[in-house]
Design an enzyme around this catalytic site. Structure first.
Site, PDB file in Angstrom:
ATOM      1  N   ASP A 181       3.286 -35.524 -70.418  1.00  0.00           N
ATOM      2  CA  ASP A 181       3.389 -36.965 -70.703  1.00  0.00           C
ATOM      3  C   ASP A 181       4.539 -37.479 -69.863  1.00  0.00           C
ATOM      4  O   ASP A 181       5.264 -36.695 -69.240  1.00  0.00           O
ATOM      5  CB  ASP A 181       3.632 -37.218 -72.203  1.00  0.00           C
ATOM      6  CG  ASP A 181       3.000 -38.531 -72.662  1.00  0.00           C
ATOM      7  OD1 ASP A 181       3.350 -39.580 -72.095  1.00  0.00           O
ATOM      8  OD2 ASP A 181       2.154 -38.503 -73.568  1.00  0.00           O
ATOM      9  N   HIS A 227      -0.226 -41.942 -68.687  1.00  0.00           N
ATOM     10  CA  HIS A 227       0.866 -41.135 -69.250  1.00  0.00           C
ATOM     11  C   HIS A 227       1.303 -40.065 -68.249  1.00  0.00           C
ATOM     12  O   HIS A 227       1.594 -38.928 -68.632  1.00  0.00           O
ATOM     13  CB  HIS A 227       0.437 -40.479 -70.573  1.00  0.00           C
ATOM     14  CG  HIS A 227       0.424 -41.442 -71.720  1.00  0.00           C
ATOM     15  ND1 HIS A 227       1.567 -41.807 -72.400  1.00  0.00           N
ATOM     16  CD2 HIS A 227      -0.593 -42.124 -72.294  1.00  0.00           C
ATOM     17  CE1 HIS A 227       1.245 -42.679 -73.361  1.00  0.00           C
ATOM     18  NE2 HIS A 227      -0.057 -42.894 -73.315  1.00  0.00           N
ATOM     19  N   GLU A 285      -4.598 -45.009 -73.262  1.00  0.00           N
ATOM     20  CA  GLU A 285      -3.614 -46.018 -72.876  1.00  0.00           C
ATOM     21  C   GLU A 285      -3.375 -46.178 -71.373  1.00  0.00           C
ATOM     22  O   GLU A 285      -2.240 -46.352 -70.939  1.00  0.00           O
ATOM     23  CB  GLU A 285      -2.278 -45.723 -73.589  1.00  0.00           C
ATOM     24  CG  GLU A 285      -2.417 -45.774 -75.104  1.00  0.00           C
ATOM     25  CD  GLU A 285      -1.102 -45.540 -75.834  1.00  0.00           C
ATOM     26  OE1 GLU A 285      -0.765 -46.375 -76.667  1.00  0.00           O
ATOM     27  OE2 GLU A 285      -0.427 -44.521 -75.592  1.00  0.00           O
TER      28      GLU A 285
HETATM   29  C1  ACM Z   1      -2.129 -41.838 -78.647  1.00  0.00           C
HETATM   30  O1  ACM Z   1      -1.522 -41.932 -79.717  1.00  0.00           O
HETATM   31  N1  ACM Z   1      -1.727 -42.524 -77.587  1.00  0.00           N
HETATM   32  C2  ACM Z   1      -3.292 -41.006 -78.503  1.00  0.00           C
END
Ligand code: ACM
Length: 740
Positions: A184, A261, A317
């Site tokens: 991440d 991410h 996201e």
């Molecule tokens: C998440 O909580 N972005 C999967």
């Protein structure tokens, strides 16, 4: 690290004195097992068997399992007979088992090692929770195949010892998937031999905590920089975790995030981003073939470490903004007839998914992978509520349920002001327990595609292993029962004594478990006919009783005992306390109970609340139900602009107090209003300001802050206008609007 099963059992082995002469019978309801088995048949009296056991029949074929048994502390060379019977001809599922505790012998029967393992876990729990083993037969099997726990090791890095400790606990509660969120923006955590910068730089940062790193501009540093913080798992360490998990019948599912991410990757390999500049992007460039080369190389190494059939490729996201301006991404869209950036994301997920499938894998993605078309073969992990999961199974895809409201263990679990700072939200153990991963709207066939459920531990606000453990337990234990037990077998009242016992057990085992709140939970439900509040009181502690007073005095053990809801219409100070074994469990708490005159009165909204947080619509603000510790509880109404509401009291009314309660939690972008202005009117047209209540709280103030904004004094009016000024960002959340 010392084996925890072993450490805790050795003490118990000594303490398990078993008395064969006693003939009383144990009640099945008294067994302190989590998850509680499907079927328990209690026999007469107690077994003569005691620890250690010696294995008289060994159907266990897996040598790792045999090693595990030997290190469990329960097995000796001389002891009561324990038989592991493997019978492949039985009509039993792979994880199903039967545990028989006879007078003179204990037998675990299953068709394979998984069932034998779970039977052994049940025996372990019985040994740890009973003074004497009752004669009984347990027949048991799980509701779901996928019983998962997730851990984000990017935002903060945790040692392999910590992970092993959690794997031990997962096994003890029959959880079987560990979803390892390895990459991440805050740090890459897995050694990839072909791309050394991932672990030489992208795994390190000049700040220990995620929060400081975030405030400091999200920068990475070389591992050799003095004071560099972070870390990564070598491939050998990751393999060790995989083996340790496998020995406990846990599959490790690795997650490598794409397309988003990925700030840490794009800082060290900026050529994989749309503009080629470091520190500018979170999303990979999808138009660049090098991106696919990189990801395929990474997954090649990942696959060589993790034998799991399931592999997670993220998908959540994505900002997708740079793709709109990137010539390479635009060309990719044109060449592949992709009409928008959602379809471009879907292209990338589909292509990487195909790659994984060509290697014999099945891929999982967060529910955003539904946008732009769900890729062939994808399993969807539903986190933004259950909608993604529902949609997927209706399309014939499998899904795993991890909705934020029930499964995000980064939320507060007790009254926020008593807790270490969390990202926000409120998820007490009872709410986790209440979850049913199969929504009512599914048909029987669709329901079969729900593989199971998972608890997610995102760690932005969880800098240490001890803290992570605190956030995980006892919510994981509640989720274990959600994952294992049939809905009709679940009961919070029945779970309460068991979780109280297991919290004690976890503490004895050195687990930093969050204890249950010793405070009385007081719930008020308005009765509009009687114009009174129906007041319910609850405690999570067991055994315990609730004592209370209504006259402002401090309750003691002779005060009124709560047995049924109270009806309160006059303004009353309700003071409550939980008693356990004749002693108060906490200091008494006082709550003012009164009838809110605004309840049920007509509201006119001059501005609209957000469709995302309507809290049930136009009556939510004055329905008499008070919002709790989290804005997502369906009672807090959200605004993305000024809030402007007029209450019509129906007739000129004496008013002494007008107030609305707001909250601030800056992690998820929730702020208090800049000010609240209260106006009154007799005709609903000409309003006079009676109060402007300025916000004294800084926008940067951390933690969860609740503040009442309003007026106190003496006025008479029919109409009250309540205006809250939006600060221009995030959400305003309000509940309840009170006029008194
Ligand atoms: C998440 O909580 N972005 C999967």
């Amino acid at each position: 690290m010392k084996n925890l099963v072993q450490t805790s059992l050795l003490t118990l082995v000594v303490s398990l004195g078993l008395n064969s002469c006693i003939t009383e019978t144990k009640s099945a309801d008294d067994l302190k097992l989590i998850p509680y088995p499907n079927e328990v048949t209690i026999g007469r009296g107690f077994s003569k068997c005691k620890t250690p056991f010696s294995i008289v029949t060994n159907g266990v074929t897996d040598s790792l399992f045999n090693d595990y048994l030997q290190s469990s502390g329960l097995i000796g060379t001389q002891g009561s007979p324990l038989a592991f019977v493997k019978d492949t001809t039985l009509q039993m599922g792979a994880e199903q088992y039967e545990l028989n505790i006879g007078k003179d012998k204990v037998t675990i029967t299953a068709t394979g090692d998984a069932g034998l393992f779970y039977g052994f876990q049940t025996l372990l729990q019985l040994v740890q929770t009973e003074d004497k083993l009752p004669v009984l037969t347990i027949s048991d099997s799980p509701r779901f195949d996928y019983r998962g726990m997730h851990l984000d090791v990017s935002r903060h890095f945790y040692s392999t010892d910590f992970i092993k400790k959690q794997l031990d606990l997962m096994a003890f509660y029959k959880m079987n998937y560990f979803h390892w969120h390895l990459t991440d923006g805050a740090g890459w955590r897995l050694e990839i031999k072909k791309y050394p910068l991932l672990t030489d730089v992208a795994a390190w940062r000049p700040y220990a905590t995620w929060k400081d790193w975030w405030k400091g501009g999200n920068k990475y540093c070389s591992k050799d920089t003095p004071g560099a913080q972070g870390g990564y798992y070598t491939q050998e360490e990751a393999k060790e975790i995989v083996a340790y998990a496998a020995q406990r019948h846990i599959i490790v599912v690795p997650e490598i995030e794409l397309p988003a991410h990925s700030e840490e990757v794009l800082a060290v390999y900026p050529e994989l981003s749309c503009t080629g500049e470091p520190y500018k992007h979170a999303d990979f460039c999808v138009g660049n073939e090098k991106t696919f080369e990189f990801l395929q190389d990474v997954f090649d190494e990942v696959i060589s470490i993790f034998p799991s059939e399931l592999v997670h490729l993220g998908g959540d996201e994505a900002g997708k903004g740079a793709w709109k301006k990137c010539p390479k991404c635009q060309k990719r869209m044109k060449d592949n007839n992709l009409k928008d950036v959602d379809e471009l994301q879907s292209y990338m997920i589909g292509r990487m998914g195909q790659y994984l499938m060509s290697k014999g894998k099945t891929f999982i993605g967060w529910d955003e992978i539904l946008e732009g078309g769900l890729a062939e073969g994808a399993v969807v992990m539903s986190w933004r509520g259950e909608e993604g999961g529902i949609k997927s199974v209706k399309m014939g895809h499998r899904a795993i349920m991890t909705p934020g409201g029930y499964c995000y263990f980064d939320a507060y679990q007790k009254e926020p002001s008593t807790q270490p700072e969390a990202i926000g939200g409120y998820l007490p153990v009872e709410k986790v327990y209440s979850y049913n991963p199969v929504p009512d709207s599914l048909t029987t066939e669709e329901a079969k595609l729900i593989m199971g459920v998972q608890g997610n531990v995102w760690t932005e606000y969880i800098p240490t292993a001890e803290h992570a453990e605190y956030m995980i337990h006892p919510r994981m234990e509640a989720l274990a029962e959600v994952a294992w037990n049939k809905v009709e077998k679940k009961s919070w009242e029945n779970f309460k004594p068991r979780i109280n016992k297991h919290i004690q057990l976890l503490q004895e085992r050195g687990v930093n478990v969050c204890t249950l709140s010793p405070d009385v939970v007081v719930t008020q439900i308005p009765d509009t006919l009687k114009q009174c509040m129906r007041v319910e009181m609850k405690t999570d502690l067991y055994p315990a009783e609730i004592r209370y007073t209504l006259d402002g005095s401090t309750p003691d053990k002779n005060s009124l005992l709560y047995t049924e809801p109270l009806e309160i219409s006059e303004r009353t100070n309700l003071t409550t306390v939980v008693y356990q074994a004749d002693a108060p469990a906490a200091t008494p708490q006082t709550k003012e109970i009164f009838w809110n005159k605004a309840i049920g009165k007509k509201l006119t909204y001059n501005t609209n609340y957000s469709g995302q947080y309507p809290a049930g619509g136009d009556k939510a603000l004055n329905n008499g139900l008070y919002g709790g510790f989290g804005y997502g509880d369906g009672r807090w109404q959200g605004f993305l602009k000024d809030m402007d509401v007029i209450v019509d009291m129906g007739e000129p009314t004496e008013i002494h107090r007008v107030k609305g309660r707001f909250m601030q939690i800056i992690g998820p972008w929730v702020w208090l209003p800049m000010f609240v202005e209260i106006q009154i009117s007799d005709d609903g047209e000409n309003f006079t300001t009676i109060q402007k209540d300025m916000n004294p709280v800084s926008e940067d103030e951390d933690g969860v802050i609740f503040r009442d904004f309003g007026f106190e004094g003496d006025v008479n009016a029919r109409y009250v206008r309540y205006f809250a000024k939006y600060n221009g960002k995030g959400f305003l959340f309000i509940d309840e609007l009170v006029i008194d």
